[in-house]
Design an enzyme around this catalytic site. Structure first.
Site, short mmCIF file in Angstrom:
data_model
loop_
_atom_site.label_atom_id
_atom_site.label_comp_id
_atom_site.label_asym_id
_atom_site.label_seq_id
_atom_site.Cartn_x
_atom_site.Cartn_y
_atom_site.Cartn_z
N HIS A 203 -23.43 24.81 14.54
CA HIS A 203 -22.53 24.47 16.13
C HIS A 203 -24.01 25.10 17.30
O HIS A 203 -24.30 26.12 16.74
CB HIS A 203 -22.21 26.69 15.99
CG HIS A 203 -20.63 26.05 15.16
ND1 HIS A 203 -20.36 27.57 14.69
CD2 HIS A 203 -19.55 25.28 15.14
CE1 HIS A 203 -19.48 26.68 13.46
NE2 HIS A 203 -18.59 25.65 14.45
N GLU B 149 -25.30 27.71 19.45
CA GLU B 149 -25.77 29.40 18.39
C GLU B 149 -27.48 28.76 18.13
O GLU B 149 -27.80 28.27 16.90
CB GLU B 149 -24.69 29.25 16.99
CG GLU B 149 -23.74 29.38 17.68
CD GLU B 149 -22.67 28.93 16.24
OE1 GLU B 149 -22.04 30.03 16.62
OE2 GLU B 149 -23.83 29.53 15.48
N HIS C 251 -25.64 31.02 11.39
CA HIS C 251 -24.44 31.11 12.35
C HIS C 251 -25.44 32.11 13.19
O HIS C 251 -26.08 33.01 13.18
CB HIS C 251 -23.22 31.09 12.20
CG HIS C 251 -23.45 29.70 11.65
ND1 HIS C 251 -21.69 29.34 12.58
CD2 HIS C 251 -22.89 29.32 9.96
CE1 HIS C 251 -21.20 27.64 11.40
NE2 HIS C 251 -22.23 28.11 10.37
N GLU D 31 -24.62 35.01 9.89
CA GLU D 31 -24.47 35.68 11.13
C GLU D 31 -25.68 36.06 11.74
O GLU D 31 -25.90 37.11 10.88
CB GLU D 31 -23.14 36.17 11.33
CG GLU D 31 -21.53 35.17 11.17
CD GLU D 31 -21.50 34.09 11.53
OE1 GLU D 31 -21.87 34.13 13.27
OE2 GLU D 31 -20.40 33.95 11.74
ZN ZN Z 1 -21.57 29.50 15.04
#
Ligand code: ZN
Length: 243
Positions: free
Chosen positions: A19, A22, A117, A190
């Site tokens: 992504h 990010e 992420h 994350e």
């Molecule tokens: Zn992500």
């Protein structure tokens, strides 16, 4: 010992920035890489015992264009692991091929897949894992995040969760969790876009590039604990890494 029969080497596969918005994921990944290539004794032991394959940017076109979530062609690549097209999702297709190839290579044992992420609403670093019927496997999957929680003050085990949402079926973690055998673990790592709370803090501490990189460093050195390589450190004083 070069005279002993060749044993299969453990392999850790890490990807980041599927992504493109990010950007904290890149600093975490940078922290992993900087530590692993350093002269630190822990890094030297890890290089001797574990193969790390790192793809720091799964979506370079999206990053170049300044996209938040999509690729050049408008795909959320983290929903296309099941059947990536070499034409429409070339980076994903290539990385998936490499992972499948590594998984079939008898000389290596692919044990971890971690996709990095950044999270727009949660605090701290935390992980998503998969759901299994086998309770022992569930417990084994929790070992790495538990160890990371001990090493990284900004990593939260209580925010870590295990799910099987249909909407996440095309993610790297979910797809590879089904593909790899039951001794492999797949996680999404994350990290908050903004802040973390530590055990002693009464207000959130804003993340900086440096603290994102520290999280990456702590992820890397947690493999020393996971693989119980601590006894290989000659001088105990050198194992301490500034947090
Ligand atoms: Zn992500």
């Amino acid at each position: 010992d070069h005279l002993s029969p060749e044993r299969e080497k453990k392999l850790v596969f890490l990807t980041a920035r599927v992504h493109p918005g990010e950007s904290p994921a890149s600093f975490v990944c940078q922290g992993v890489i900087d530590f692993l290539v350093s002269q630190h004794p822990v890094a030297q032991i890890l290089r001797d015992h574990v193969i790390f394959k790192i793809v720091p940017m799964l979506n370079p076109d999206g990053v170049y264009l300044g996209n938040y979530r999509c690729s050049l062609m408008g795909f959320d690549l983290n929903r296309h692991w099941q059947d990536p097209s070499p034409w429409a999702h070339p980076t994903l297709h290539a990385v998936k091929q490499l992972i499948v190839q590594m998984n079939q290579d008898p000389r290596v044992s692919l044990e971890f897949y971690i996709d990095v992420h950044a999270h727009s609403t949660m605090l701290n670093g935390f992980m998503y894992g998969n759901v299994f019927e086998d309770e022992e496997r569930v417990q084994r999957q929790a070992v790495f995040p538990r160890l990371l929680c001990q090493n990284a003050p900004d990593f939260s085990f209580s925010n870590t969760s295990f799910n099987r949402d249909v909407v996440k079926a095309g993610t790297g973690r979910r797809f590879l969790g089904g593909l790899l055998d039951d001794t492999s673990y797949c996680y999404t790592l994350e990290v908050s876009f903004y802040s973390y709370m530590t055990a002693g803090s009464n207000a959130p501490v804003p993340y900086t590039e440096e603290t994102y990189m520290k999280l990456g460093r702590n992820v890397a050195r947690t493999f020393l604990d996971y693989y119980k390589l601590n006894n290989l450190i000659k001088d105990n004083r050198t194992t301490h890494i500034e947090r």
